[in-house]
Enzyme design. Sequence first.
Site, PDB file in Angstrom:
ATOM      1  N   ASP A 287      25.235  52.993  21.093  1.00 12.69           N
ATOM      2  CA  ASP A 287      24.374  51.814  21.169  1.00 12.69           C
ATOM      3  C   ASP A 287      24.974  50.740  20.251  1.00 12.69           C
ATOM      4  O   ASP A 287      25.942  50.975  19.523  1.00 12.69           O
ATOM      5  CB  ASP A 287      22.923  52.158  20.793  1.00 12.69           C
ATOM      6  CG  ASP A 287      21.949  51.118  21.379  1.00 12.69           C
ATOM      7  OD1 ASP A 287      22.408  50.040  21.806  1.00 12.69           O
ATOM      8  OD2 ASP A 287      20.730  51.376  21.396  1.00 12.69           O
TER       9      ASP A 287
HETATM   10  C1  BGC Z   1      19.758  48.402  22.738  1.00 15.23           C
HETATM   11  C2  BGC Z   1      20.308  48.974  24.023  1.00 15.23           C
HETATM   12  C3  BGC Z   1      21.103  47.934  24.753  1.00 15.23           C
HETATM   13  C4  BGC Z   1      22.190  47.413  23.850  1.00 15.23           C
HETATM   14  C5  BGC Z   1      23.104  46.405  24.496  1.00 15.23           C
HETATM   15  C6  BGC Z   1      20.801  47.676  21.930  1.00 15.23           C
HETATM   16  O1  BGC Z   1      20.251  46.980  20.871  1.00 15.23           O
HETATM   17  O2  BGC Z   1      19.187  49.436  21.980  1.00 15.23           O
HETATM   18  O3  BGC Z   1      19.268  49.469  24.800  1.00 15.23           O
HETATM   19  O4  BGC Z   1      21.638  48.462  25.933  1.00 15.23           O
HETATM   20  O5  BGC Z   1      21.579  46.794  22.727  1.00 15.23           O
HETATM   21  O6  BGC Z   1      22.482  45.210  24.721  1.00 15.23           O
END
Ligand code: BGC
Length: 763
Positions: A287
């Site tokens: 993530d």
């Molecule tokens: C979130 C994810 C997301 C990623 C990319 C993160 O902060 O937890 O769910 O896919 O950002 O945008």
Amino acid sequence: MKKTIAIICMAAMGMSVSAAVIPNGGDDAKMDAFISSLMGRMTLEEKLGQLNLPPSDDIVTGNAIDSNIGAAVKRGEVGGTFNIKGAEKIRELQRVAVEESRLGIPLLLGMDVIHGYETVFPIPLALSCSWDMDAIERSARVAATEASAAGVNWTFSPMVDISRDPRWGRVSEGSGEDPYLGSQIARAMVRGYQGDLKGNDKILACVKHFALYGASEAGRDYNTVDMSRGRMYNEYFAPYKAAVDEGAATVMTSFNLVDGIPATANRWLIDDVLRGQWNFGGMVVTDYGSIGEIAVHGVGALKEASAASLKAGTDMDMCSFGFIGTLKQSLAEGKVTMEDIDRAVRRILEAKYRLGLFDNPYKYNDVSLEKTHVYTPEHRAEARATAAKTFVLLKNEGNILPLAKKGTVALIGPLANTASNMPGTWSVAADLTRPKTLRQGFEDALGTKAQLLYAKGSNLYADPETEAACTVFGRGMRDPRSEEELLREALDVAARADVIVAAMGEASESSGESSSRASLTLPDTQRRLLEALLATGKPVVMLNFSGRPTVMTWESRNVPAIMNVWFGGSEAADAIADVVFGDVCPSGKLTQTMPYSEGQIPIYYNHLNTGRPKDESNPAYQKYRSNYLDNPNKPLYPFGYGLSYTDFDYSGFRLDKDVLDSNGSITATVTVTNKGDRAADEIVQFYIRDMVASVSRPVKELKHFERISLQPGQSRDVSFTITPDDLKFYDYELKYVAEPGEFQVMAGPDSERLSILTFTLAQ
Ligand code: BGC
């Protein structure tokens, strides 16, 4: 010679890529040979570049990072990027990768296409309330069609985290509290996005957030998670596994700890469970900034965290720049091996290969499609029809709903006239000015048949700072007038109306990432407005906008009709009008328990019994029983609950036998009758309870459901064929077993109004 060596290789080897369903083993010999040959030409720096996933600047989904992406792509330092919007822009970036980087390896282009692209479907929690797997699959199909037309080849969806805590804002992105339903939905989404990956309108799915993110303590985002293995396997893992079994190509690790070790660097979780036990052969991405955050968890600085993450089985580093920045040194120091690096590079190249990017790196870059395939009338019609299936009618005293299209309707409330708050969180690709406001939706539905009056009535919150925090990303709508002025105007409008529709609740960004709430009741200023509207004595219908189950206890006592409309996507306004004015009958049912109070949280229907359960036939407090002095145990509205404009009768619940052989089956059947005078859909639910097992088992677990359509007066038998597989669980040794003995099977319209029968699983 710079030009697309990759493509030249393919041509030279006479290959045509057969983009089959994503296999879990990566054993395609042609693919292996192709990738080995390509990797043989890559420098260490180019390999580390493939592991690097920096953000683009278009859509902000985390702490800002200045990534100067084009130059880095040219230098071969980027394996992919994400949240860049626009077909032309993406094509140009892909061109730089393919034509200006030394090896011409095409990029993965990701995006958070979570519940639609420009055509936005309801938030995933709402979608789950449709219990309609075909509609959910089609929503993912539409999303993939639109996103791919704009150059995106990878979506960070489905989000399948089970959660029992509505304080956590990200419940809006998931499918509620149930592992069985969540698993069906996870599969449907993967099918919708990926299909067979043939053609240029199928994209890679990414199952997230692996794992257990939905169990953040106290519902506070990014907070600690700690749970037993039994609970992981029996209650939280199923949807991730289902998505993997369905062929999901990629998995995203979560921000949280699992057994004290950040998920991204947790070898047991990624290597043993995901790859070993579940046979996942695809690519694992972190993530946003997860590797960097390992230091903040206190489990190792960036270099150590990067090495540990790679060793654990994580392949791609989103936004931490830890792999590209430190793995060379770790290799020199012997902390990681070339095999570790190669394994990750190979998995990323395999994902690109399976997408068909080595066959045609511009597969997703026909820029003309953005004009013809995005926000089309067909897609919008699909989104509207689907949204109408997601609303949950909680109360309808005196059958106030549906409203007749006549007389004067007053539409009042802070969510009545805002376009940007209709689609819901994670509508990052949508043009937020485009959706209709609810007011426009009502005007269009009523035409000249009835008069529509409107007043805002109140802001979302009296306090501007709280309101500002939940109306970010251009969703602001604060009215500078005083609370008194707004209220006065609303009461003037109400006085002239026959019926009042109150559009209230949360703003769109009050749920989603980083949007935890400790208090889930209607904000005071809206409550005052609602009280004043009720005091007029006119019939009041409350439309509750929310990205989570909220606490509606006062409203359920005082407001005659309440419908939860969540955030219904770009077509929400028309869909709400369709249901409010009776063109469509409501059919949604809750997939996450609506608590009676915040103090009950975590609350979920599939709980264990305790040694001292409360006798629920007596609502009074019971000493030395598991209950509260000041609060019922029961939720306000249980899992599976939702009303219709008709009544359904359940009768004749029966089993075809009462002993189940270890390789046999039993059929449970219930007759469902539409007792009303309009055609409607009903969601019929079956639950199982294991009465005696080697470990304590839940009081009930959803095991089967069917969404059926019934004409007025029509009856239908709905059956559940039970096999020993439906009785299996992970025992103390984490063996997946069905233990002989007595079971209950239950059928009904929700998780509480159930008929019960018993049967025995034979030795
Ligand atoms: C979130 C994810 C997301 C990623 C990319 C993160 O902060 O937890 O769910 O896919 O950002 O945008």
